[in-house]
Write an enzyme that holds these catalytic residues in place. Structure first.
Site: not given
Ligand code: NAD
Length: 445
Positions: A287, A350
């Protein structure tokens, strides 16, 4: 903000005003709640495909009230359409025309699920036209439904029938509150593998699951949902997020592992932690992800490379370590994004990283099947998290209300529910796929 708006347009005087003004009125979605019925009313099974009677029997076995035709005036909680025997485009008519009145009788939060076969790349154009027709029909129906109801399809590969555990588990997922924000999508069951849970409320009982990026947002919700479903959770995030990570791990009674997933030995460290602390590793949810948005014309090397490194390359490297360790039955679920399917302005890096995830998942499915496991992706649309809170206000409003059929952004738990389903042994017959959790956003297919 979306919740306040939703309340205003769905209650009292403001509901009336919103109706008169023709404002979008996003419904309160039917989400999973412990002890709530699987479907909020009788289920009508339409069509005379081979799967119709076995499906009706299956639903009866789940204690549902099942009808084979719609009595006038009766409201229904769901409609299941057995379209698995269509051979010519003309075969779609009868059931489609019966589906209309049934859909009018759907309660809020109802479900329509088709059962059909993939059009594939066979040599029979008429058959392919009929089967692909179901796809267009269901995706359009998804756009017509109101009141938080959804339309999705179950695709059964040749040789797979409703006796397959994953066909049953996928149908249950699509009928349930767990699929609240999945709309206009098809889920393919490609083989007869899979084991149904003893308790549908605890489908991950006895499993050890690793969730990366678990300190906040979608990751924290995945950790909570997998734990609710019975798994012991290892929550992984960067050392800088240590205190939030510890809170998540405590809340789910799991353990925390501070780790940057881009480290060359990340896969090895995850296996070591899970096996030493919990004795096994059954599920990995990739994730952790970042955005570094810029128009391509202004893109710099740092933004490009960091996004690919965290979102794609780390997953490839960790998967190699998991496969090399031969962890039996390992199920992996990766986070993709609708941006990786349809593209999104300012997100070339992205979208490349998330398109990459989907390609990786498809191409890794055979290797994971070899260890009796599987790998799939979930592609969220607009989900309300800290990541999307940084999106400009106007873009956010459009993303929430105008684009998806459900007229709202999703919640982290909506993504987590799909992941929990794909991570379960019952979903073993689903492999190499990407399931969108996007409220049927206009973005993408
Ligand atoms: P967020 O930024 O709130 O959380 C992401 C988490 O990943 C953070 O806690 C961060 O510290 C951790 N992280 C980042 N780089 C890291 C690394 N190198 N090692 C370990 N941990 C790391 O993001 P979110 O919105 O919760 O998104 C979670 C996933 O869902 C991501 O992969 C994102 O691309 C995907 N996503 C989110 C959305 C959305 O609308 N929020 C839409 C499509 C996809």
């Amino acid at each position: 903000m979306t919740n306040q708006y939703q309340k205003l347009v769905n209650t009292g005087l403001t509901k009336k005003i919103a109706k008169q003004l023709g404002l979008p009125r996003p419904a309160v979605l039917r989400r999973h709640a412990a002890g709530a019925p699987l479907v909020p009313g009788p289920v009508v099974v339409l069509g005379d495909g081979a799967s119709a009677q076995p499906t009706a029997d299956l639903l009866l076995g789940w204690g549902l009230d099942v009808l084979r035709h719609l009595p006038p005036g009766r409201m229904v909680g769901a409609v299941v359409v057995a379209y698995d025997d269509v051979a010519r485009p003309g075969d779609l008519a009868d059931v489609a025309l019966n589906l209309g009145p049934a859909v009018k009788s759907l309660v809020p939060g109802g479900r329509v699920v088709s059962i059909s076969r993939p059009a594939g790349d066979g040599k029979d154009p008429e058959l392919a036209a009929a089967r692909q027709g179901v796809d267009g029909l269901m995706r359009s129906l998804g756009r017509e439904l109101r009141g938080g109801a959804t339309a999705n399809g179950l695709l059964l590969a040749e040789g797979v029938d409703m006796g397959a555990p994953s066909a049953q588990a996928a149908l249950r997922f699509l009928l349930s509150g767990r699929s609240a924000y999945v709309d206009g999508q098809f889920l393919e069951v490609s083989d007869g593998r899979g084991k149904l849970p003893e308790d549908w409320e605890k489908p991950l009982a006895g499993k050890v699951a690793v969730v990366t990026g678990a300190a906040r947002g979608i990751g924290a919700s995945i950790a909570a949902t997998l734990a609710r479903d019975g798994a012991t959770v290892v929550a992984v995030d960067v050392p800088a997020a240590g205190s939030a990570l510890a809170r998540v791990a405590n809340d789910v009674r799991g353990t925390a592992l501070q780790l940057d997933v881009t480290r060359a030995d990340a896969g090895h460290l995850i296996i070591e932690h899970a096996t030493q602390r919990h004795g096994r590793l059954d599920i990995v949810v990739h994730n952790a992800g970042i955005t570094r948005d810029k128009l391509l014309a202004n893109m710099d090397e740092g933004r490009w490379k960091s996004v690919i490194a965290v979102n794609t390359e780390s997953q490839l490297r960790m998967n190699q370590a998991f496969l090399a360790a031969g962890l039996p039955g390992l199920r992996v679920v990766s986070l993709a994004s609708t941006s990786g399917i349809a593209g999104n302005r300012g997100q070339t890096n992205y979208a490349a990283s998330k398109g990459g995830v989907m390609g990786m998942v498809r191409a890794s499915s055979a290797a994971f099947a070899d260890i009796d496991g599987g790998i799939n992706a979930v592609a969220p649309g607009f989900i309300e998290t800290e990541m999307t809170a940084r999106v400009p206000v106007a873009t956010r409003a459009v993303a929430r209300m105008v684009m998806p059929s459900l007229m709202q952004g999703g919640l982290p738990v909506d993504v987590a529910e799909a992941i929990s389903f794909l991570a379960s042994d019952a979903a073993a017959g689903v492999n190499g796929e990407t399931l969108r959790v996007c409220g049927q956003s206009l973005i993408g297919r």
